[in-house]
Design an enzyme around this catalytic site. Structure first.
Site, PDB file in Angstrom:
ATOM      1  N   GLU A  42     -57.945 -67.785  58.267  1.00 13.95           N
ATOM      2  CA  GLU A  42     -57.307 -69.030  57.880  1.00 13.95           C
ATOM      3  C   GLU A  42     -56.360 -68.694  56.726  1.00 13.95           C
ATOM      4  OE1 GLU A  42     -60.073 -72.111  56.810  1.00 13.95           O
ATOM      5  OE2 GLU A  42     -58.450 -73.467  56.225  1.00 13.95           O
ATOM      6  N   ARG A 273     -72.387 -60.877  57.653  1.00 13.25           N
ATOM      7  CA  ARG A 273     -71.327 -60.893  56.655  1.00 13.25           C
ATOM      8  C   ARG A 273     -71.502 -59.734  55.702  1.00 13.25           C
ATOM      9  NH1 ARG A 273     -68.641 -65.646  55.793  1.00 13.25           N
ATOM     10  NH2 ARG A 273     -67.642 -65.477  53.776  1.00 13.25           N
ATOM     11  N   LYS A 283     -63.404 -67.378  49.393  1.00 11.57           N
ATOM     12  CA  LYS A 283     -62.001 -67.666  49.097  1.00 11.57           C
ATOM     13  C   LYS A 283     -61.873 -68.808  48.105  1.00 11.57           C
ATOM     14  CE  LYS A 283     -60.306 -67.286  53.367  1.00 11.57           C
ATOM     15  NZ  LYS A 283     -59.381 -67.415  54.502  1.00 11.57           N
TER      16      LYS A 283
END
Ligand code: ATP
Ligand code: MG
Length: 579
Positions: A42, A273, A283
């Site tokens: 994104e 992850r 983020k």
């Protein structure tokens, strides 16, 4: 938290982890002819070291199995996305060593198709327009132990839903007044399946589609369908999406994706992850670090971003090797940051040219060396790599050595310079300290030494030994520089565990040394290449460095700084520290 200490051992280059096993099997059984993966960032921030794991996996398996990997911008939230991030992401993926070729896509490329499919779901009774407010929806969602309640708008007819959805698209309603939801099951044990939102109203200008849309698909709706449109065979994502997989499949089951004529239907697989002790890889938090001025920007060398690591001088090969060593496990864990430093150091030790630099200079006057004389001494560029050749370093009457390498009253185990003590200068001569020069405050500001002309190159013909070899630079031609040392950005392995990440910021994360003295050969190196300052560590010119205003960043120290405390002298285990 589960700790997996064997993952790396089971993950040889291009070899087998559970994902590669699945892919190999899919190919062997003919479910898939060509492997197609995607990396779907994104564009609302810079990529970080966690993303590197996903990039290495997606591009890596595509390469290993002769398939392809798409770079797809998941640009479904126009309020948070910027061109700067789109550019940075492309730059960073390329830097890491991967190439998407012609396969650059955007979820926004599919807005029209996604919309048509939403109408399809409405027509088949699988989606409805809900007029509840966000608060009402939240309240009706239930909890893990209690089922949710059906919306009073859930049983609208397809015709009514269609008319409302078209009015949503036409811009007839303000933000937040209606959503399109999948009609699944408000009592589902998996909360994701409780009539998830597919579209929301957002009157916002999109970087690519401008004002063409005022409704935008959610991640859950856009992602799987974008995968189907692109013919993705293996949609690899992190574990937090495990609960979303039933929705991923539910949507694909109900949409006419076969009409796309793609050879295989996409399947989602989840992997752990990457978490690293002491690093923040969210983020949202990284955005706040930048916005709040806690760091100098997204590419601040203290940031765990790829841009920050590049600026610090970490070679992309080291990052790829680190990811390989971490391995591809199915269980979440926390990796020891020492493994990253170790991997970087190991690569640089093998490749980085050696140079001499003095970070905290102490002037040394060699009294028996003629004032008008200089000489060029040969210095090898790499002790284990003769191909790197030999350079010349200048020797003269005045040189600098490291202040730490002298002690006026040395304790027992200090073998370096002290009054009356003889040491070797690397590539140079033996020198002996004869006298100490002090300022008015009594601080040592220079040493008076003598050298032995018979020891040129570093050996005494009479076979006498010295206990220390020091690095040095010639004072007359040394180049002054600023050197920036980086320490961890946070003071604890689990920043923010007490609630506020910013309370755990390390006030000493940046140490700036000015008046450092560098061997002149350092300025001729290509930009971005880290070198070893002998005995000090690995350093790399900063992009801001200019002739006359040199700036170097420390990439990594020479030794594992954790080793002392943990008593470790072997490489850090590939294993992970438990949370
Ligand atoms: P946020 O930090 O807000 O959670 P994100 O890191 O998930 O966002 P995306 O741009 O959606 O941001 O990530 C792109 C891809 O990278 C996703 O497929 C995601 O699963 C993967 N990814 C993100 N963080 C990690 C991580 N720490 N380890 C491995 N993969 C990651
Ligand atoms: Mg995400």
């Amino acid at each position: 938290m589960v700790s997996d200490t064997t993952a790396a051992a089971e993950t040889p280059e291009g070899g087998r982890d559970f994902i590669r096993d699945i892919i190999a099997q899919d190919l062997a059984q003919g479910r898939v002819q060509t492997v197609v993966t995607r990396f779907p960032p994104e564009p609302n921030g810079y990529l970080h070291i966690g993303h590197a794991k996903s990039i290495c996996l997606n591009f890596g398996v595509a390469e290993e199995f002769a398939g392809r990997c798409h770079l797809r911008f998941d640009d479904t939230n126009p309020t948070r996305e910027e061109q700067e991030f789109i550019d940075a992401i492309q730059r960073d993926v390329r830097w890491l060593g991967f190439d998407w070729g012609d396969n650059l896509f955007h979820a926004s490329d599919y807005f029209e198709q996604l919309y048509a499919w939403a109408e399809h779901l409405i027509a088949s009774g699988d989606a409805y327009v809900d007029d509840q407010s966000p608060d009402e929806m939240r309240a009706a969602r239930g909890t893990l132990t209690e089922p949710g309640r059906n919306s009073p708008f859930r049983d609208r007819s397809p015709a009514e839903n269609l008319a409302l959805f078209r009015a949503m698209r036409a811009g007839e309603f303000p933000n937040g007044t209606r959503v399109l939801r999948a009609k699944i099951d408000m009592a589902a044990g998996n909360m994701t399946m409780r009539d998830p939102t597919l579209y929301r109203i957002l009157h916002a200008t999109h970087p690519r589609t401008g004002d063409a849309w005022c409704i935008y698909p959610t991640y859950d709706y856009a992602h799987g369908q974008s995968d189907a449109i692109e013919g993705i065979t293996h949609s690899l994502c992190t574990l937090e999406f495990e609960d979303h997989r039933p929705l991923y499949d539910w949507l694909l089951d109900r949409l006419p994706i076969a009409a796309l004529g793609k050879p295989a239907r996409p399947r989602q697989y989840e992997f752990a992850r990457l978490n690293i002790a002491g690093l923040v890889l969210s983020k949202r938090a990284l955005t706040r670090l930048v916005a709040g001025g806690h760091v100098a920007g997204w590419d601040d060398p203290r940031m765990p971003t790829l841009a920050g690591l590049r600026r610090r001088g970490v070679p992309p090969e080291a990052l790829r090797e680190f990811i390989r060593r971490v391995g591809m496990a199915r269980a979440n864990s926390v990796v020891d940051p020492a493994l990253f430093d170790f991997t970087t150091r190991e690569l640089l030790n093998r490749t980085a040219p050696r140079r001499m630099a003095v970070l905290r200079p102490l002037r040394v006057i060699i009294e028996n060396y003629p004032a008008d004389q200089t000489e060029a001494l040969p210095a090898v560029n790499h002790p284990d790599d003769p191909e790197q050749g030999v350079r010349e370093v200048t020797f003269s009457r005045e040189i600098y050595v490291e202040h730490d390498d002298f002690m006026e009253a040395p304790p027992k185990k200090f073998f370096r310079l002290a009054p009356g003590r003889e040491v070797r200068l690397r590539y140079g001569y033996f020198i002996t300290c004869r006298d100490v020069v002090k300022d008015e405050a009594g601080d040592v500001i220079a040493l008076r030494c003598t050298y032995d002309p018979a020891t040129r190159g570093g050996n005494a013909p009479d076979g006498r030994k010295v206990q220390a070899t020091l690095h040095w630079v010639s004072a007359a031609d040394a180049l002054p520089a600023e050197v920036r040392l980086y320490n961890p950005l946070f003071t604890r392995p689990d920043p923010g565990a007490d609630g506020d990440v910013f309370a755990d910021l390390n006030p000493d994360s940046l140490e700036v040394l000015t008046g450092c003295m560098l061997e002149p050969n350092l300025v001729v190196l290509p930009e971005g290449i880290a070198v070893q300052f002998e005995r000090l560590g690995y350093f790399c010119p900063d992009p801001e460095s200019r002739p006359g205003a040199l700036v170097f960043n420390r990439t990594v120290g020479l030794r594992d700084s954790w080793a002392k405390e943990s008593g470790r002298n072997a490489p850090p285990s590939v294993g992970k520290v438990k949370k």
